[in-house]
Every structure is written in C-alpha cells, then in structure tokens.
Write an enzyme that holds these catalytic residues in place. Structure first.
Site, PDB file in Angstrom:
ATOM      1  N   CYS A 147     -13.049  -0.041   8.601  1.00 34.17           N
ATOM      2  CA  CYS A 147     -12.187  -0.560   7.527  1.00 34.17           C
ATOM      3  C   CYS A 147     -12.267   0.328   6.294  1.00 34.17           C
ATOM      4  CB  CYS A 147     -12.644  -1.948   7.091  1.00 34.17           C
ATOM      5  SG  CYS A 147     -12.786  -3.136   8.429  1.00 34.17           S
ATOM      6  N   HIS A 151      -9.426   2.975  -1.224  1.00 34.63           N
ATOM      7  CA  HIS A 151      -8.012   2.591  -1.131  1.00 34.63           C
ATOM      8  C   HIS A 151      -7.630   1.607  -2.251  1.00 34.63           C
ATOM      9  CE1 HIS A 151      -4.147   1.505   0.315  1.00 34.63           C
ATOM     10  NE2 HIS A 151      -4.486   0.569   1.176  1.00 34.63           N
ATOM     11  N   LYS A 175     -10.388   5.604   4.271  1.00 32.62           N
ATOM     12  CA  LYS A 175     -11.656   5.136   4.828  1.00 32.62           C
ATOM     13  C   LYS A 175     -12.846   5.488   3.934  1.00 32.62           C
ATOM     14  CE  LYS A 175     -14.576   3.327   6.995  1.00 32.62           C
ATOM     15  NZ  LYS A 175     -15.313   3.384   5.812  1.00 32.62           N
ATOM     16  N   CYS A 178       0.829  -1.219   0.000  1.00 29.79           N
ATOM     17  CA  CYS A 178       0.000   0.000   0.000  1.00 29.79           C
ATOM     18  C   CYS A 178       0.858   1.262   0.000  1.00 29.79           C
ATOM     19  CB  CYS A 178      -0.929   0.013   1.207  1.00 29.79           C
ATOM     20  SG  CYS A 178      -1.791  -1.541   1.433  1.00 29.79           S
TER      21      CYS A 178
HETATM   22  N1  COA Z   1     -16.757   1.115   4.629  1.00 28.06           N
HETATM   23  C1  COA Z   1     -18.049   1.471   4.440  1.00 28.06           C
HETATM   24  N2  COA Z   1     -18.941   0.736   3.738  1.00 28.06           N
HETATM   25  C2  COA Z   1     -18.488  -0.402   3.190  1.00 28.06           C
HETATM   26  C3  COA Z   1     -17.155  -0.842   3.331  1.00 28.06           C
HETATM   27  C4  COA Z   1     -16.292  -0.019   4.082  1.00 28.06           C
HETATM   28  N3  COA Z   1     -15.025  -0.397   4.255  1.00 28.06           N
HETATM   29  N4  COA Z   1     -17.000  -1.999   2.668  1.00 28.06           N
HETATM   30  C5  COA Z   1     -18.187  -2.291   2.110  1.00 28.06           C
HETATM   31  N5  COA Z   1     -19.088  -1.332   2.431  1.00 28.06           N
HETATM   32  C6  COA Z   1     -20.509  -1.293   2.088  1.00 28.06           C
HETATM   33  C7  COA Z   1     -20.728  -1.520   0.606  1.00 28.06           C
HETATM   34  O1  COA Z   1     -20.777  -0.308  -0.099  1.00 28.06           O
HETATM   35  C8  COA Z   1     -22.053  -2.233   0.605  1.00 28.06           C
HETATM   36  O2  COA Z   1     -23.086  -1.251   0.817  1.00 28.06           O
HETATM   37  P1  COA Z   1     -24.522  -1.406   0.124  1.00 28.06           P
HETATM   38  O3  COA Z   1     -25.103  -2.695   0.661  1.00 28.06           O
HETATM   39  O4  COA Z   1     -25.244  -0.166   0.551  1.00 28.06           O
HETATM   40  O5  COA Z   1     -24.242  -1.478  -1.354  1.00 28.06           O
HETATM   41  C9  COA Z   1     -22.010  -3.081   1.865  1.00 28.06           C
HETATM   42  O6  COA Z   1     -21.094  -2.414   2.744  1.00 28.06           O
HETATM   43  C10 COA Z   1     -21.543  -4.507   1.629  1.00 28.06           C
HETATM   44  O7  COA Z   1     -20.410  -4.457   0.766  1.00 28.06           O
HETATM   45  P2  COA Z   1     -19.493  -5.733   0.479  1.00 28.06           P
HETATM   46  O8  COA Z   1     -18.532  -5.375  -0.608  1.00 28.06           O
HETATM   47  O9  COA Z   1     -20.371  -6.939   0.287  1.00 28.06           O
HETATM   48  O10 COA Z   1     -18.708  -5.889   1.850  1.00 28.06           O
HETATM   49  P3  COA Z   1     -17.775  -7.085   2.269  1.00 28.06           P
HETATM   50  O11 COA Z   1     -18.346  -7.666   3.508  1.00 28.06           O
HETATM   51  O12 COA Z   1     -17.459  -7.992   1.114  1.00 28.06           O
HETATM   52  O13 COA Z   1     -16.387  -6.310   2.590  1.00 28.06           O
HETATM   53  C11 COA Z   1     -14.813  -5.482   4.147  1.00 28.06           C
HETATM   54  C12 COA Z   1     -16.277  -5.475   3.705  1.00 28.06           C
HETATM   55  C13 COA Z   1     -14.637  -4.527   5.312  1.00 28.06           C
HETATM   56  C14 COA Z   1     -14.398  -6.900   4.582  1.00 28.06           C
HETATM   57  C15 COA Z   1     -13.929  -5.055   2.922  1.00 28.06           C
HETATM   58  O14 COA Z   1     -14.293  -3.740   2.568  1.00 28.06           O
HETATM   59  C16 COA Z   1     -12.438  -5.103   3.254  1.00 28.06           C
HETATM   60  O15 COA Z   1     -11.829  -6.171   3.206  1.00 28.06           O
HETATM   61  N6  COA Z   1     -11.825  -3.946   3.555  1.00 28.06           N
HETATM   62  C17 COA Z   1     -10.396  -3.886   3.897  1.00 28.06           C
HETATM   63  C18 COA Z   1      -9.557  -3.753   2.633  1.00 28.06           C
HETATM   64  C19 COA Z   1      -8.100  -3.873   2.945  1.00 28.06           C
HETATM   65  O16 COA Z   1      -7.684  -4.614   3.813  1.00 28.06           O
HETATM   66  N7  COA Z   1      -7.274  -3.130   2.208  1.00 28.06           N
HETATM   67  C20 COA Z   1      -5.857  -3.091   2.405  1.00 28.06           C
HETATM   68  C21 COA Z   1      -5.561  -2.324   3.657  1.00 28.06           C
HETATM   69  S1  COA Z   1      -3.903  -1.760   3.787  1.00 28.06           S
END
Ligand code: COA
Length: 386
Positions: free
Chosen positions: A208, A334, A330, A85
């Site tokens: 996240c 990202h 956030k 990242c």
């Molecule tokens: N913040 C806010 N809303 C989020 C979100 C987040 N981080 N991630 C997903 N959403 C929302 C989506 O927009 C969706 O909304 P909707 O139902 O209104 O359309 C809903 O939550 C479900 O989305 P989905 O993609 O199915 O979520 P998920 O459960 O597959 O993934 C996380 C959620 C948190 C696990 C995923 O965003 C993640 O892994 N984030 C971390 C990424 C990471 O580690 N990056 C590298 C870091 S250095």
C-alpha cells in the site's frame, strides 16, 4: 498551436509533516519560482490551477484562491481541479491546454494534500470518498479492499503468486532511498513484503502507499518564450485523459483500467512518439497491483506479462524501462492532490539531468500516469527535453 514547456518545478518533502496546507503550498510554489534559471518574476504568472481533494474537509470550497494568495498573485483567474488522486494530472492538462491555445504565456499548477492530521476513522472515510458510494463505500469496502479485489482477480486469471507484487514494493523502496523528498528511506526485502501484516488480501502493509502530506508546483510556459527563462525547458509533447464507470462492478474487466488505455492512446497520438522511445515512466502505484496494471494498460506489456517484466528487473532504475525512479507513490508517498504534479516534477529533474543519486542515465523522453480512485479517471502526459 503553441507547445507547452515546463520552465520551473518545486516540491516539498512528502511524509508526516508539521506544516499546514498553506505553508506546504507556499513552500512548493516558492521552490518552483526559485528553480527558474533566469528572467522570471511572479507577476508573469497569468493563471493558476490547484489540484486538491481537500482531504479531511480542509477548505472544501474556493481552495484555489489560497494558491493565488500563497503565490502572491491575488487577482488572477484560479481554478481548483478535483479528480481524486488524478487531480494533478488533470490540472496539468488544463494548464497545458491554456498555453497551447495561446490564452496564456505562463501558468502555475500546484498540487496539495494534508492528510496525516486526520484521525484514523475519518481517514478511512476520506480515502473512500473517491470510490463508488452506493455499491462500494457504504457497503463497507475500503479503498485498499477495492485494489485487493483487482489484485486477487489478476493473480487468479494469470495463475500467479504474489512475488511480482512484492517486487514492485522492493524496487520502489530501493528508489525512494535515493530521493530526499520521499516519505520512506527504508529498504525492503521480498520476504518483508510477503510477511507483512495483511491489509486487504492479497495486499499487505508494504503493498500500500502511505497516507502523506505534501505539495508540488510547476511553471508551464509557451514553448516559443521558454528560452527566455531557461536553456533546458521540458516540453509537453502530448496529454491524454480518459474516464470509466465509477463502480468496478460496472466495468467490462477488473484487470484492465480502460481510462488509462484511453488516456494513453490520446497522449501517444498527440505526441507522435512510440513506446520504445520512452526512457522512463512515472506510474500510479497506489497499490503494488496498480503498477502491474499500469504497465499493461499503457502498452508496455501484454496482458499478464507485467509480472514477468517486473521480476526480470527491467523496471528497476538501471533496467531497460525504469519505472518510478523517485520511489513512486509506494515509497515517496501519496498526498492525493499533489501526486500528479509530483510525477511531472520528477520528469522535470530527470530530463534536465538534475536528479542526483537517482538519475536515470540517458533520460530523454518520459511518461506520467495519474489515476483517480480505482480507475474512474486517468491522465497520461508525455514529455521530452532538447
Ligand atoms: N508502507 C510502508 N510503511 C507504512 C505504510 C505503508 N503504506 N503505512 C504505514 N507504514 C508504517 C508507518 O511508518 C509506521 O512505521 P513505524 O511503526 O516504524 O513508525 C507503521 O507502518 C504503522 O503506521 P500507521 O500509520 O499506524 O499504519 P496504519 O495501519 O494506520 O495504516 C495503511 C497503514 C496501509 C492502512 C495506510 O497507510 C493506508 O490506508 N494506505 C493507503 C492509502 C490510500 O488508500 N491512499 C489512496 C490511494 S489512491
């Protein structure tokens, strides 16, 4: 030694996008070219750096040649920079050093990631590849799980509840609402964050960053020729970088990222400025805990004090130390390789007073902070205008 200056910057929207990686790269680069005020032609770009992880396996080898193609500059030297990242921050550092040495007059830096076209199980795999393999990833620890451990330790050590973590999310979503390029334009209340589905205790969904597509690009020139292109170049005053053990178990302390501390020390030494002179920070808030740790590791708060600083409202866009006015990782999103370049894009528009509704009043000096993985690499850059 020459100084380096940003003379142009481009950005695509961040989010779940239909466009593929080449189209994203082409759009960010075209936007950066179009942003130069005068006298710029693409054939003035002498070298280019592409920051990308290659998420999902897109173009694992030789990806930098795609940047040269999409910039219309096939033939120039091109290099891919990959530090997870923090790829963007390290690509900027490489370009700045090339300009400072006098090797190049104008260098292009772009950051790119296409993440959302990968199915969920493969996403989890690719999110984990930048952490330790033997002790973390293959033992079943997710990437959010690593930051969940850091957050648990931080809250326990300082006898804190999760309110400050939630406040980071509330603030960054508030800022993201004002950024047209942000993935989310949705306001959150503290109770939304605290009551959201759990991802890795004490982190919930809104602690996240999301999975995102996007690209950003910068044109970096020698400062003594920058006035050919614009009346308001944004100067790079110092760049610092550091590293740490890959596995968190090897580190001296969980609640301190020494790579950030090393990078900040170098950047401030090089720039010869003090922390109190900085008008705004763009920090690496991949999880809400990461913003609190960043404030402490960068030297803007003492150990355990970032929570109170955040809860006081000081880090809001209109506070005394605005942090992540673009919404941060956030809320802005990202796309891994693009993030460090996107942070510098935000600084470019903020310091030139072109940030519109999210403009930080009186912004003159800024800091970007870009972290690789759980803190194994970090880059810090200091900028000023005028
Ligand atoms: N913040 C806010 N809303 C989020 C979100 C987040 N981080 N991630 C997903 N959403 C929302 C989506 O927009 C969706 O909304 P909707 O139902 O209104 O359309 C809903 O939550 C479900 O989305 P989905 O993609 O199915 O979520 P998920 O459960 O597959 O993934 C996380 C959620 C948190 C696990 C995923 O965003 C993640 O892994 N984030 C971390 C990424 C990471 O580690 N990056 C590298 C870091 S250095």
């Amino acid at each position: 030694m020459h100084r380096a200056a940003i003379i142009g910057a481009g950005h695509t929207p961040f989010g779940v996008l239909a466009a593929g990686p080449r189209a994203l790269l082409a759009a960010a680069v075209a936007d950066s070219f179009a942003s130069v005020d005068r006298n710029f032609e693409r054939n003035q770009v002498e070298e280019a750096y592409l920051a990308t992880l290659g998420f999902g396996g897109w173009q694992i080898g030789n990806a930098s040649t795609v940047l040269a193609e999409e910039a219309g500059r096939v033939g120039i030297p091109v290099t891919r920079v990959e530090n997870a990242c923090a790829s963007g921050g390290f690509a900027i550092r490489a370009a700045v050093r090339a300009v400072e040495r006098g090797d190049r007059d104008v260098v292009l830096v772009a950051g790119l990631e296409k993440m959302t076209d990968v199915p969920n199980a493969r996403r989890r795999y690719w999110l984990g590849v930048s952490g330790d393999t033997e002790w973390e990833r293959l033992a079943g620890l997710t990437f959010a799980g690593v930051y969940g451990l850091l957050a648990s330790r931080y809250l326990a050590d300082h006898r804190l509840g999760p309110e400050a973590l939630a406040e980071v999310a509330v603030k960054n979503h508030e800022n993201g609402r004002l950024n047209p390029n942000a993935q989310f334009h949705k306001a959150l209340r503290r109770e939304d964050v605290l009551g959201a589905p759990r991802v890795a205790e004490p982190l919930g969904l809104y602690d996240c960053c999301p999975v995102s597509d996007g690209a950003a690009a910068l044109l970096i020139a020698r400062s003594d020729i920058a006035s050919r292109y614009t009346d308001t170049p944004v100067y790079v005053d110092g760049t610092g970088a550091g590293s740490d053990y890959l596995a968190i178990q090897e580190r001296e302390r969980f609640t301190r990222l020494d790579a950030t501390r090393r990078a900040a020390e170098e950047a401030f030494r090089e720039a010869r400025v003090e922390r109190k002179e900085i008008s705004l920070l763009e920090v690496h808030d991949c999880f809400t805990i990461a913003e609190l740790l960043a404030l402490e590791d960068l030297g803007f708060a003492g150990d355990g004090e970032a929570a109170a600083l955040t809860l006081s409202g000081a880090t809001r866009r209109t506070g005394r130390l605005p942090v992540n006015p673009d919404g941060g990782l956030k809320a802005k999103g990202h796309p891994i390789g693009a993030t460090g370049v996107s942070q510098a894009y935000e600084v470019f528009v903020q310091l030139r007073r072109q940030a519109g509704a999210r403009q930080v009043p009186g912004a003159e000096r800024a800091l970007t902070h870009n972290v690789g993985g759980s803190g194994a690499t970090a880059a810090v850059t200091l900028f000023s205008v005028g």
